[in-house]
Design an enzyme around this catalytic site. Structure first.
Site, PDB file in Angstrom:
ATOM      1  N   GLY A 117       0.865  -1.181   0.000  1.00 56.66           N
ATOM      2  CA  GLY A 117       0.000   0.000   0.000  1.00 56.66           C
ATOM      3  C   GLY A 117       0.894   1.221   0.000  1.00 56.66           C
ATOM      4  N   GLU A 138      -5.060   7.144  -2.086  1.00 56.69           N
ATOM      5  CA  GLU A 138      -4.139   7.921  -2.922  1.00 56.69           C
ATOM      6  C   GLU A 138      -2.999   8.494  -2.091  1.00 56.69           C
ATOM      7  OE1 GLU A 138      -4.912   7.502  -5.885  1.00 56.69           O
ATOM      8  OE2 GLU A 138      -3.593   8.853  -6.967  1.00 56.69           O
TER       9      GLU A 138
END
Lengths: 380, 264
Positions: free
Chosen positions: A129, A361
């Site tokens: 991630g 994001e």
């Protein structure tokens, strides 16, 4: 310096406001409650040429740049954050092809994305991630084709998108430098949709697992070259941060407008609560912070359109706007009091939606890392 | 198919309560009130565009009004109309429906080549529903009002016309004038490309000279009807709530009231 929208932007915004109030806002609640992907409203936006806002004219777009995109996307997100974020996720597919694609790839894919194809971007994995370099999905080249194997998770627009840009490793021994970016079509052999994640908010927005099992990709779908994947991902994220920040801004602005409206109507102690300073100060903070967030994001978009370094300001804008969205929606719920905690009013939904922006994001913490790194370099 | 659509710019109904009446000259004070295309006229434009998309041809939009009516025309260009004409001349001011129809008819005659003329069924400000019928009469072409569906086949037009209970199907030759209801379609949103293109498109301005009209044929002088008085209806008084200890008492009170007014 000029803070005025130009005439073109004003005219476009006017029509977008119309479609937002007549078609997009009225279905936002249903999209959330039924967990339904807002395909019709997205296709309506596509029919108005809005998918191609930043795409060059030669590939069927309008080449209006990220600033115009931002002005319009805020309005969409304000009306329905799910539609807004899905619209924004298109950029994550459009941008890498625009920035790293060759002529053939641009012709083939940008023209479709400018028209009505939905796009998505896949990097995140169960084990990758914030640590984007640790992607485990592998791409093996055999007889002029790449075969991708691995799992991607939390992919926005996944399952609904027609075109994906997927990051996979072509050389695991080189870590981040061994990553490559591929254009994958939804019907590629070996490409399937796995788990759907049940979420706190944005229940109409698919964030799914992509399962790649010897997924066959033609060689010509490699973006740039083997090993360029990490750069593709980082630049895409940087541009995407403007989009996600704008999504947060839309949610925050909506919270402010709902709070103002409600505080003028709600009477306590024989006065509208908007006449009480305690409420006024909440509204003042919201309005001030929202304005500041908007200016940061507009500046990032403007820098991007000018071809200047924009990464630092984009991170600032994304970090700040998502925080402002969280704070503003919490304040809005407080102003609504008990009613704000019910699903009869939209502010509880906005509050649930706001949290996502601090995570996707690049988390707020990652944004601060980026900003700090840039600042430390800038002032040494 | 060459289609002409006549539209009117009207005050936005959402702001209608802000329109005030000037009792001196019986005109409406619309300063600061945003204008929109009369909603039924948007349906007419949409229908024209759909017919053009199916059969090819050209869509020309005409309006009569002050210079700011250009905005309404530009909106129709953004939707996809090919040409827009503004009939604008100070001498047209004060035209009633007949004088308006005379000016529009003359403009249509100047255009010359047309197969179909579309109108909204009525304007939401004046609510007269007269201009469409009058133009068809002046042009001496067939008229079908209140269309909810239009089909063009082999040089003929087939229309479903809304009646109070149901609809009738009518057929006419072309050219023909048709006024449309809002059931006929849902007007599209303008595309961004359309908006950008419309911004640069030229809007033709036609004055009395171009229309070859004499001053006395239009405007106040050419208008057989004149507005003598214009007024807001008196506001409805507040309803009365009949109080009482219990339902029976309230019902009794209500009955007594109704009887005293000889309603029952």
């Amino acid at each position: 310096m000029d803070f005025e929208l130009n005439e073109e932007q004003q005219l476009m915004l006017e029509e977008v406001k119309k479609v937002c109030s007549e078609k997009i806002a009225p279905q936002a609640e249903q999209v959330e409650k039924e967990g339904r992907f807002p395909r019709e409203t997205l296709m309506l936006l596509a029919s108005m040429d809005l998918f191609g806002l930043v795409i060059p004219e030669e590939y069927g777009g309008l080449d209006m740049g990220f600033l115009t995109w931002s002005v319009i996307a805020e309005e969409i997100s304000k009306a329905c954050a799910t539609t807004g974020l899905s619209f924004g996720a298109n950029i994550l597919c459009i941008y890498p092809i625009m920035a790293f694609g060759n002529e053939e790839q641009k012709k083939k894919y940008l023209t479709r994305l400018a028209k009505d194809s939905i796009g998505a971007f896949g990097l995140t994995e169960p084990g990758a991630g914030s640590d984007a370099g640790s992607v485990k999905t592998q791409a093996v080249k055999k007889n002029g084709k790449y075969y991708l194997t691995g799992r991607k998770i939390f992919i926005t627009n996944g399952g609904e998108a027609d075109v994906y840009v997927i990051i996979a490793s072509t050389d695991p021994s080189r870590g981040a430098r061994g990553l490559s970016a591929f254009i994958v079509e939804k019907d590629a052999p070996g490409f399937t949709i796995g788990q759907h994640f049940d979420k706190m908010g944005f229940r109409g927005l698919p964030n799914v697992e992509l399962v790649l099992e010897d997924c066959e990709i033609p060689e010509e779908n490699l973006l740039r070259r083997e090993g360029a994947g990490f750069k593709v991902a980082m630049e895409t994220f940087a541009a995407g941060r403007i989009g996600v920040g704008i999504g947060a801004l839309g949610v925050a602005q909506r919270a402010l407008e709902e709070a103002v409206k409600y505080s003028r109507e709600r009477v306590q102690f024989e006065k509208p609560i908007s006449s009480f300073q305690a409420v006024q100060h909440l509204l003042a903070d919201m309005a001030t912070e929202i304005e500041a967030a908007r200016l940061l994001l507009y500046k990032a978009a403007w820098l991007k359109d000018q071809g200047k370094p924009f990464e630092k300001v984009a991170s600032m804008g994304k970090y700040y706007a998502s925080r402002v969205a969280m704070d503003s929606t919490v304040k809005a719920v407080q102003i609504f009091g008990g009613y704000g905690y019910t699903t009869d009013y939209p502010v509880e939904r906005l509050m649930r939606e706001a949290k996502l922006f601090e995570i996707i994001e690049g988390t707020s913490e990652i944004q601060k890392n980026i900003i700090a790194l840039k600042v430390l370099k800038e002032y040494k | 198919m060459n289609i002409i659509v006549c539209i009117k710019q009207v005050p936005d109904t959402e702001h209608l309560h802000e329109v005030s009446i000037n009792p001196e000259n019986n005109t409406l004070n619309r300063t600061g009130i945003p204008s929109i295309i009369n909603p039924f006229d948007s349906n007419a434009v949409e229908e024209a565009l759909r017919i053009k998309e199916k059969l090819g041809g050209k869509v020309t939009v005409i309006t009569m009004g002050p210079p700011q009516a250009e905005n309404a025309l530009r909106e129709t260009l953004a939707m996809g109309a090919d040409e827009a004409i503004l009939l604008s001349d100070i001498k047209l001011a004060g035209s009633d429906t007949l004088a308006t129809s005379v000016a529009l008819t003359r403009a249509i005659e100047v255009i010359g080549d047309y197969d179909l003329i579309l109108f909204g069924k009525q304007a939401i400000d004046g609510d007269t529903a007269q201009v469409g019928p009058e133009v068809s009469e002046l042009l001496a072409i067939p008229l079908i009002t209140y269309a909810r569906r239009i089909e063009i086949l082999d040089g003929k037009i087939k229309v479903e016309r809304v009646l109070e209970e149901g609809y009738e199907v009518l057929e006419a030759g072309l050219p023909c004038a048709v006024t449309v209801t809002k059931e006929i379609n849902e007007p599209r949103f303008a595309s961004m490309r359309g908006i950008l293109k419309a911004r640069k498109q030229e809007i033709l301005h036609w004055n009395l000279e171009k229309l070859r009209l004499k001053e006395e044929e239009v405007g106040l002088k050419g208008s057989p009807t004149q507005v003598i008085r214009i007024f807001s209806p008196p506001p409805r008084p507040r309803g009365e709530i009949i109080e009482g200890e219990n339902t029976e008492e309230k019902v009794a009170g209500l009955l007594a009231k109704l009887k005293s007014h000889r309603i029952i």
